[in-house]
Design a protein around this motif. Structure first.
Motif, PDB file in Angstrom:
ATOM      1  N   PHE A 437       0.857  -1.182   0.000  1.00  0.00           N
ATOM      2  CA  PHE A 437       0.000   0.000   0.000  1.00  0.00           C
ATOM      3  C   PHE A 437       0.897   1.238   0.000  1.00  0.00           C
ATOM      4  CE2 PHE A 437      -2.577  -3.257   2.055  1.00  0.00           C
ATOM      5  CZ  PHE A 437      -3.771  -3.149   1.342  1.00  0.00           C
ATOM      6  N   ASP A 438       0.744   2.070  -1.013  1.00  0.00           N
ATOM      7  CA  ASP A 438       1.524   3.296  -1.125  1.00  0.00           C
ATOM      8  C   ASP A 438       0.660   4.457  -0.650  1.00  0.00           C
ATOM      9  OD1 ASP A 438       3.439   5.139  -1.696  1.00  0.00           O
ATOM     10  OD2 ASP A 438       3.254   5.017  -3.881  1.00  0.00           O
ATOM     11  N   GLY A 468       2.126  -7.127   8.734  1.00  0.00           N
ATOM     12  CA  GLY A 468       2.512  -6.024   7.856  1.00  0.00           C
ATOM     13  C   GLY A 468       3.806  -5.373   8.309  1.00  0.00           C
ATOM     14  N   PHE A 469       4.561  -4.874   7.355  1.00  0.00           N
ATOM     15  CA  PHE A 469       5.793  -4.123   7.610  1.00  0.00           C
ATOM     16  C   PHE A 469       5.610  -2.720   7.027  1.00  0.00           C
ATOM     17  CE2 PHE A 469       6.894  -8.529   7.692  1.00  0.00           C
ATOM     18  CZ  PHE A 469       7.968  -8.658   8.554  1.00  0.00           C
ATOM     19  N   ILE A 470       6.223  -1.734   7.646  1.00  0.00           N
ATOM     20  CA  ILE A 470       6.021  -0.360   7.179  1.00  0.00           C
ATOM     21  C   ILE A 470       7.353   0.356   6.990  1.00  0.00           C
ATOM     22  CG2 ILE A 470       5.724   0.563   9.541  1.00  0.00           C
ATOM     23  CD1 ILE A 470       3.591   2.492   8.246  1.00  0.00           C
ATOM     24  N   LYS A 471       7.411   1.220   5.970  1.00  0.00           N
ATOM     25  CA  LYS A 471       8.605   2.028   5.739  1.00  0.00           C
ATOM     26  C   LYS A 471       8.191   3.414   5.248  1.00  0.00           C
ATOM     27  CE  LYS A 471      10.336   1.210   0.974  1.00  0.00           C
ATOM     28  NZ  LYS A 471       9.193   1.072   0.090  1.00  0.00           N
ATOM     29  N   THR A 472       9.098   4.371   5.374  1.00  0.00           N
ATOM     30  CA  THR A 472       8.869   5.661   4.729  1.00  0.00           C
ATOM     31  C   THR A 472       9.107   5.479   3.241  1.00  0.00           C
ATOM     32  OG1 THR A 472      11.158   6.444   4.817  1.00  0.00           O
ATOM     33  CG2 THR A 472       9.812   6.807   6.782  1.00  0.00           C
ATOM     34  N   SER A 473       8.529   6.362   2.438  1.00  0.00           N
ATOM     35  CA  SER A 473       8.786   6.301   0.991  1.00  0.00           C
ATOM     36  C   SER A 473      10.091   6.997   0.648  1.00  0.00           C
ATOM     37  CB  SER A 473       7.637   6.966   0.232  1.00  0.00           C
ATOM     38  OG  SER A 473       7.627   8.366   0.490  1.00  0.00           O
ATOM     39  N   GLY A 474      10.640   7.754   1.600  1.00  0.00           N
ATOM     40  CA  GLY A 474      11.819   8.577   1.328  1.00  0.00           C
ATOM     41  C   GLY A 474      11.432   9.958   0.860  1.00  0.00           C
ATOM     42  N   ASN A 475      10.162  10.130   0.473  1.00  0.00           N
ATOM     43  CA  ASN A 475       9.640  11.440   0.079  1.00  0.00           C
ATOM     44  C   ASN A 475       8.673  11.932   1.156  1.00  0.00           C
ATOM     45  OD1 ASN A 475      11.011  12.071  -2.297  1.00  0.00           O
ATOM     46  ND2 ASN A 475       9.670  10.807  -3.542  1.00  0.00           N
ATOM     47  N   MET A 545      17.933   5.444  -1.645  1.00  0.00           N
ATOM     48  CA  MET A 545      17.880   6.893  -1.482  1.00  0.00           C
ATOM     49  C   MET A 545      16.884   7.476  -2.474  1.00  0.00           C
ATOM     50  SD  MET A 545      21.619   8.403  -0.551  1.00  0.00           S
ATOM     51  CE  MET A 545      20.844   9.933  -0.022  1.00  0.00           C
ATOM     52  N   ARG A 546      16.530   8.736  -2.268  1.00  0.00           N
ATOM     53  CA  ARG A 546      15.634   9.458  -3.173  1.00  0.00           C
ATOM     54  C   ARG A 546      16.317  10.749  -3.634  1.00  0.00           C
ATOM     55  NH1 ARG A 546      10.402   7.263  -2.964  1.00  0.00           N
ATOM     56  NH2 ARG A 546      10.346   8.140  -5.070  1.00  0.00           N
ATOM     57  N   GLY A 547      15.996  11.146  -4.834  1.00  0.00           N
ATOM     58  CA  GLY A 547      16.600  12.355  -5.382  1.00  0.00           C
ATOM     59  C   GLY A 547      15.824  13.596  -4.994  1.00  0.00           C
ATOM     60  N   ASN A 548      15.678  13.820  -3.688  1.00  0.00           N
ATOM     61  CA  ASN A 548      14.999  15.041  -3.234  1.00  0.00           C
ATOM     62  C   ASN A 548      15.970  15.895  -2.428  1.00  0.00           C
ATOM     63  OD1 ASN A 548      15.105  13.640  -0.764  1.00  0.00           O
ATOM     64  ND2 ASN A 548      13.013  12.882  -0.975  1.00  0.00           N
ATOM     65  N   GLU A 549      15.528  17.077  -2.043  1.00  0.00           N
ATOM     66  CA  GLU A 549      16.455  18.041  -1.446  1.00  0.00           C
ATOM     67  C   GLU A 549      17.002  17.600  -0.096  1.00  0.00           C
ATOM     68  OE1 GLU A 549      13.032  20.999   0.487  1.00  0.00           O
ATOM     69  OE2 GLU A 549      14.113  21.590  -1.341  1.00  0.00           O
ATOM     70  N   HIS A 550      16.271  16.758   0.642  1.00  0.00           N
ATOM     71  CA  HIS A 550      16.788  16.334   1.948  1.00  0.00           C
ATOM     72  C   HIS A 550      17.509  14.983   1.878  1.00  0.00           C
ATOM     73  CE1 HIS A 550      12.865  14.169   2.165  1.00  0.00           C
ATOM     74  NE2 HIS A 550      13.478  13.355   3.011  1.00  0.00           N
ATOM     75  N   GLY A 551      17.708  14.452   0.660  1.00  0.00           N
ATOM     76  CA  GLY A 551      18.443  13.185   0.529  1.00  0.00           C
ATOM     77  C   GLY A 551      17.771  12.080   1.315  1.00  0.00           C
ATOM     78  N   GLY A 552      16.461  11.955   1.137  1.00  0.00           N
ATOM     79  CA  GLY A 552      15.692  10.984   1.913  1.00  0.00           C
ATOM     80  C   GLY A 552      16.036   9.542   1.578  1.00  0.00           C
ATOM     81  N   VAL A 553      15.744   8.661   2.513  1.00  0.00           N
ATOM     82  CA  VAL A 553      15.934   7.223   2.327  1.00  0.00           C
ATOM     83  C   VAL A 553      14.619   6.520   2.641  1.00  0.00           C
ATOM     84  CG1 VAL A 553      17.059   5.156   3.285  1.00  0.00           C
ATOM     85  CG2 VAL A 553      18.417   7.189   2.794  1.00  0.00           C
ATOM     86  N   ALA A 554      14.232   5.568   1.793  1.00  0.00           N
ATOM     87  CA  ALA A 554      13.029   4.758   2.040  1.00  0.00           C
ATOM     88  C   ALA A 554      13.346   3.810   3.199  1.00  0.00           C
ATOM     89  CB  ALA A 554      12.651   3.983   0.783  1.00  0.00           C
ATOM     90  N   THR A 555      13.023   4.250   4.412  1.00  0.00           N
ATOM     91  CA  THR A 555      13.535   3.624   5.635  1.00  0.00           C
ATOM     92  C   THR A 555      12.509   2.729   6.319  1.00  0.00           C
ATOM     93  OG1 THR A 555      14.861   5.619   5.975  1.00  0.00           O
ATOM     94  CG2 THR A 555      14.659   4.101   7.844  1.00  0.00           C
ATOM     95  N   PRO A 556      12.805   1.438   6.496  1.00  0.00           N
ATOM     96  CA  PRO A 556      11.932   0.572   7.303  1.00  0.00           C
ATOM     97  C   PRO A 556      11.773   1.093   8.727  1.00  0.00           C
ATOM     98  CG  PRO A 556      13.371  -0.767   5.953  1.00  0.00           C
ATOM     99  CD  PRO A 556      13.846   0.658   5.804  1.00  0.00           C
ATOM    100  N   LEU A 557      10.554   0.978   9.242  1.00  0.00           N
ATOM    101  CA  LEU A 557      10.220   1.471  10.574  1.00  0.00           C
ATOM    102  C   LEU A 557       9.688   0.340  11.439  1.00  0.00           C
ATOM    103  CD1 LEU A 557       8.090   4.588   9.489  1.00  0.00           C
ATOM    104  CD2 LEU A 557      10.488   4.622  10.192  1.00  0.00           C
ATOM    105  N   TYR A 558       9.754   0.546  12.749  1.00  0.00           N
ATOM    106  CA  TYR A 558       8.985  -0.296  13.672  1.00  0.00           C
ATOM    107  C   TYR A 558       7.609   0.348  13.834  1.00  0.00           C
ATOM    108  CZ  TYR A 558      13.403  -2.578  14.794  1.00  0.00           C
ATOM    109  OH  TYR A 558      14.579  -3.274  14.704  1.00  0.00           O
ATOM    110  N   TRP A 559       6.595  -0.478  13.985  1.00  0.00           N
ATOM    111  CA  TRP A 559       5.225   0.059  14.051  1.00  0.00           C
ATOM    112  C   TRP A 559       5.056   1.062  15.192  1.00  0.00           C
ATOM    113  CZ3 TRP A 559       1.522   0.452  10.684  1.00  0.00           C
ATOM    114  CH2 TRP A 559       1.468  -0.434   9.605  1.00  0.00           C
ATOM    115  N   GLU A 560       5.770   0.848  16.296  1.00  0.00           N
ATOM    116  CA  GLU A 560       5.604   1.790  17.420  1.00  0.00           C
ATOM    117  C   GLU A 560       6.146   3.184  17.098  1.00  0.00           C
ATOM    118  OE1 GLU A 560       8.942  -1.170  18.713  1.00  0.00           O
ATOM    119  OE2 GLU A 560       7.034  -1.226  17.604  1.00  0.00           O
TER     120      GLU A 560
END
Length: 613
Positions: A437-438, A468-475, A545-560
């Motif tokens: 799910f995006d 389920g596992f969750i991550k940031t999109s990096g954006n 990584m993502r090509g945005n101004e903050h150099g984001g990373v699609a980072t796996p998270l813990y649900w908490e």
């Protein structure tokens, strides 16, 4: 009791009837447990328990289970486990020097060490050292299974006694050791007996050397050591001394050259200007000095000015040797201090966690040949100039790259492929390998909508016993993954579920979510794109990584972590690695979950509901 010791080899130890173990770098330790209690003795006869009380405390929690197997004796390595294939030598050294009981106790609680057990010498009082290695290993494995211990090495498992597996395939294990930057491999003859105090040729250690280009600064007359250095800010920086690895004639010629070109001499040393360049292999850096240096070859093609501290630090990350990194000091982001070398080292460090998601997937990358200072472009087709080790797979007339190993990943990094996008299935899958799910809000300020959607979806997953596992999109968004077993479900099956979730979200908060495809009709609502999960579509890979101004990373998270305090801009290249080192990888169990996912009952319910509807 003196331990049996392996012999060092520089030749590949691939032989019939041999097995292979990860070599963990720590303190050799013999565990004895009998009616007198538990003791752990070092190779030099030192009692290790006062320094590492956590091992005894852990074992005593299982005293009743172990009781029937006493007296027992195990051979192992006491380590600070960094990852599944590497122990941190510096950390165990620091720990071993602690004197304060309070500090020892604090470290034992906060950063416990582990005893990696690779041999069984006594069980129920029966001597096992006279049994062949493979039988000792089987008995040790059986003991672990009976006690209920895991067999996989794991730095995040609270099990402080861990089993060291024996592997039949050297190359498969070696690839992992290199990937995880481990110390090396111990090769063992299956029928070898355990011989006390002997350095044997039936056990061989094969090490994962790193290489440095350096120059000679002096020769120590008393012991024959050659001191070596590199340039740091135009000053000589000494990195250690080397004695081993030279042929007798090479050593003699080198001594003569140094004597003929000396600039000064004292009672102990002959000094020379930097002129003679050589390549030295070593295990790792310890207090910025080389551990176990060995001469490898002369570098007549180099000038001393080529031997710099920056190149030394870059090379010690153990990048593939035959892969040239071009323009390592090229800046990539305008507002961030990230050079090309930093990015490639990030890929090297993150590779054990990122590569499993790229494996056997048709890869689309976004390349930034000028960093964020120029135009980017999508690349699906493998370029003609790609080296032979880059494997491809043809699909619909496109020759996609398969990024299945570290070398290909680093090569892509050198091409400044910044974003890695992958389909929802492997080249061997007949259907989706996961559901994703995006959750992409309409703007950065609307990120709380993604959090709201994620938590609502998590409630449903929990009620349906789905993992389920969750991550940031990096954006500016979040992405939720449900791993699925391979070749079981179709995209039509998963569409039933994604549309069900979309409808659920809208029913819960119609002012927050929409499935309206026309942007102008969405307003400030988050678009739930359940159609996006289909064959041929892609999603950014975990840790890309993502090509945005903050150099984001699609980072796996813990649900908490998914709460109102979550800020997407705080997940970048630097802290992606820090997170793994301090709290582990939230996606560590991702692939094991595939077989546990109880998706079939949910799917059957949705199919029955749609028929009734």
């Amino acid at each position: 009791m003196k331990p049996m010791l392996p012999s060092l080899t520089f030749d590949l130890p691939v032989r019939p009837d041999w097995q292979y173990e990860v070599k963990f770098d720590g303190f050799r330790a013999m565990l004895t447990w009998n009616s007198k209690g538990i003791e752990i003795i070092s190779r030099n006869g030192k009692d290790l328990l006062p320094q590492f009380p956590e091992i005894k405390e852990f074992l005593l929690r299982y005293e009743l289970l172990f009781k029937t197997y006493l007296p027992l004796k195990m051979d192992g390595e006491l380590v600070y486990l960094e990852n599944t294939h590497k122990a941190n030598f510096s950390a165990i050294q620091v720990r071993g020097r602690l004197k304060s009981e309070k500090k020892i106790s604090e470290q034992a609680t906060r950063s416990p060490c582990r005893l990696m057990v690779f041999d069984l010498l006594m069980l129920k009082g029966k001597k096992f050292s006279t049994e062949p290695f493979f039988k000792r290993k089987e008995a040790l494995k059986e003991l672990f299974l009976t006690i209920g211990f895991e067999l996989e090495s794991d730095p995040y498992n609270n099990q402080l006694l861990q089993f060291v597996k024996a592997h039949d395939d050297f190359n498969e294990l070696w690839e992992k050791v290199v990937l995880y930057d481990g110390e090396g491999i111990i090769a063992k003859f299956k029928n070898s007996f355990w011989e006390e105090g002997k350095r044997t040729l039936q056990w061989l250690k094969y090490k994962n050397w790193k290489y440095v280009s350096c120059f000679i600064t002096s020769y120590e007359k008393t012991n024959g050591y050659f001191y070596i250095g590199v340039y740091q800010d135009k000053k000589i920086y000494t990195i250690g001394q080397v004695l081993f690895g030279f042929k007798p004639e090479e050593k003699d010629a080198l001594k003569q050259t140094i004597k003929q070109n000396m600039i000064k001499e004292d009672d102990k040393f002959i000094y020379v200007e930097p002129a003679i360049c050589l390549e030295v292999k070593y295990l790792e850096l310890y207090d910025y000095q080389l551990r176990e240096p060995h001469f490898d070859r002369f570098r007549f093609d180099l000038e001393p000015a080529d031997c710099t501290f920056d190149r030394f630090m870059f090379a010690q990350k153990n990048l593939p040797q035959d892969l040239e990194i071009t323009h390592p000091d090229k800046p990539l982001w305008e507002g961030l201090a990230i050079q090309k070398a930093d990015y490639i080292l990030y890929l090297r460090e993150i590779s054990p966690y990122m590569l499993p998601f790229l494996k056997d997937r048709l890869l689309t990358v976004i390349r930034y040949p000028h960093g964020m200072f120029g135009e980017a472009f999508y690349q699906k087709n493998c370029p003609d100039y790609a080296p032979e080790f880059v494997h491809t797979k043809e699909s619909e007339g496109i020759h996609y790259i398969l990024c299945n190993n570290l070398k290909t990943l680093v090569w892509l990094g050198n091409q400044l492929a910044i974003e890695f996008h992958i389909p929802f299935q492997t080249v061997y899958s007949k259907g989706p390998s996961e559901i994703v799910f995006d959750l992409d809000p309409p703007s950065k300020d609307a990120f709380p909508l993604a959090i709201k959607a994620a938590l609502l979806i998590k409630e449903v997953l929990d009620q349906l016993n789905l993992i389920g596992f969750i991550k940031t999109s990096g954006n500016k968004g979040l992405q939720i993954y449900l791993p699925l077993p391979e070749n079981v479900y179709s995209y039509d099956d998963t569409r039933l579920f994604t549309s069900f979730i979309a409808e659920y979200l809208i029913s819960k908060a119609p002012d927050s979510f929409t499935i309206e495809r026309m942007k102008k009709n969405r307003g400030n609502r988050l678009y739930v794109d359940y159609v996006q999960h289909s064959e041929g579509k892609t999603i950014v890979a975990p840790y890309s990584m993502r090509g945005n101004e903050h150099g984001g990373v699609a980072t796996p998270l813990y649900w908490e972590e998914v709460n109102d305090r979550l800020k997407p801009v705080s997940f970048n290249m630097e802290n992606a690695l820090k997170r793994i080192r301090s709290q582990g990888d939230p996606f560590m169990d991702y692939f094991q979950t595939k077989q546990l996912q109880a998706f079939t009952p949910v799917l059957e319910f949705l199919k029955n509901s749609s028929k009734k509807g």
